[in-house]
Design an enzyme around this catalytic site. Structure first.
Site, PDB file in Angstrom:
ATOM      1  N   HIS A 220       0.821  -1.202   0.000  1.00 25.25           N
ATOM      2  CA  HIS A 220       0.000   0.000   0.000  1.00 25.25           C
ATOM      3  C   HIS A 220       0.854   1.250   0.000  1.00 25.25           C
ATOM      4  O   HIS A 220       2.079   1.213   0.176  1.00 25.25           O
ATOM      5  CB  HIS A 220      -0.934   0.007   1.220  1.00 25.25           C
ATOM      6  CG  HIS A 220      -0.241  -0.015   2.544  1.00 25.25           C
ATOM      7  ND1 HIS A 220       0.309   1.103   3.121  1.00 25.25           N
ATOM      8  CD2 HIS A 220      -0.002  -1.032   3.422  1.00 25.25           C
ATOM      9  CE1 HIS A 220       0.843   0.802   4.286  1.00 25.25           C
ATOM     10  NE2 HIS A 220       0.678  -0.503   4.493  1.00 25.25           N
TER      11      HIS A 220
ATOM     12  N   CYS B 293       2.990  -5.227   6.700  1.00 22.94           N
ATOM     13  CA  CYS B 293       2.643  -4.936   5.315  1.00 22.94           C
ATOM     14  C   CYS B 293       3.830  -4.314   4.570  1.00 22.94           C
ATOM     15  O   CYS B 293       4.851  -3.980   5.178  1.00 22.94           O
ATOM     16  CB  CYS B 293       1.454  -3.991   5.250  1.00 22.94           C
ATOM     17  SG  CYS B 293      -0.115  -4.757   5.719  1.00 22.94           S
TER      18      CYS B 293
END
Length: 309
Positions: A200, A216
């Site tokens: 992201h 992440c």
């Protein structure tokens, strides 16, 4: 040893404060036949007030990559006028050249274009200690523009201990959303059980190229936007940890060395014995390797390809 100490220091998030950077130039590089090396090394000059992180972003290079390549410079206040090495040449990982490959040791992503001999490569932010980014195979299972953030209970408790109360959901497309404006969702079975597992964007771009996430993969806003539109759902993703990369270029053998991550299960991944095995697997016939040069390159861990014959 200096590299290792700096890497540990960066893990605590010293560079995660909001900093204004100029946009990066994305790196999409041709892959030549019979070559494992892409890109070209560059240099630039420090301007007054620039940090290595700010310089790196202009070239789509992460903070720690810049520190590795310029160990003699102060990373936060390099002397104006100093020559800076920009490591925009890479040995491709020794994996199938398909889909996306994430190498945690160099904190870099490689996307192989399916219809042409091109690779797009970007720096990444990865999991901090205690929230490591998992290794293994997965694939892009979904894509979202303006993704909402659903902080897992473990993260909410971590913030609560610091007096910061997180809501159950942070709306997408707002400045306070740490996912940024685009997200690629990774199928998490066998990899992550702590909530969504994503590549992201970010609202804190100074965290690219360091260990600062909850597992992440974080990218510069401009990089995730580019990937969002060119990477299809179903794309394979391979996550590796490889501090040594060995490859051929113009009939010569090159080595690229990085410091490994500091967790116990990565100990030995940069041993000289392991390096010798990798080199021996790469050479053929009576090819002569300069083992002194290989050892020096491995120990320096400057993070860019160096010829070792």
């Amino acid at each position: 040893m200096a590299h290792c100490k700096i890497k540990r220091f960066l893990m605590v998030g010293f560079l995660l404060s909001a900093v204004s950077f100029a946009p990066a130039f994305g790196l999409t590089l041709p892959i030549s036949p019979n070559s494992d090396v892409v890109g070209e090394m560059q240099t630039t000059t420090v301007q007054a007030g620039e940090s290595l992180g700010e310089i790196g972003r202009r070239f789509d290079v992460g903070v720690y990559e810049m520190i590795e390549a310029n160990p003699s410079l102060d990373p936060w206040v390099p002397k104006p006028g100093s020559i800076v090495v920009v490591p925009t040449q890479f040995i491709l990982p020794a994996t199938p050249r398909k889909g996306i490959v994430l190498n945690l040791a160099e904190m870099r992503l490689y996307y192989y274009h399916p219809d042409k001999p091109l690779v797009t490569t970007h720096p990444i932010g990865i999991g901090k200690k205690g929230w490591h980014t998992p290794l293994g195979k997965t694939y892009i299972s979904n894509k979202k523009k303006h993704p909402p953030w659903h902080p897992p209970e473990s993260i909410r408790q971590e913030h609560l201990a610091k007096g910061d109360v997180l809501p159950p959901v942070v709306s997408g497309g707002i400045a306070d959303n740490p996912l940024g404006l685009y997200a690629l969702y990774l199928h998490k079975k066998g990899l992550s059980e702590k909530g969504d597992f994503l590549m992201h964007g970010t609202n804190r771009p100074a965290g690219i190229g360091v260990r600062g996430t909850h597992g992440c993969i974080r990218l510069f806003p401009e990089d995730i936007e580019s990937l969002f539109y060119i990477v299809p759902i179903g794309t394979l993703v391979l996550i590796i940890h490889e501090p040594y990369k060995v490859g051929w270029h113009n009939n010569h053998l090159y080595l690229e060395s990085h410091q490994p991550l500091t967790e116990a299960h990565y100990v030995g991944s940069n041993s000289l014995k392991r390096l010798a095995t990798l080199i021996e697997k790469s050479i053929h016939g009576t090819y002569l390797v300069n083992w002194a040069s290989a050892k020096m390159t491995a120990e320096a861990a400057n993070g860019y390809p160096i010829r070792i014959d």
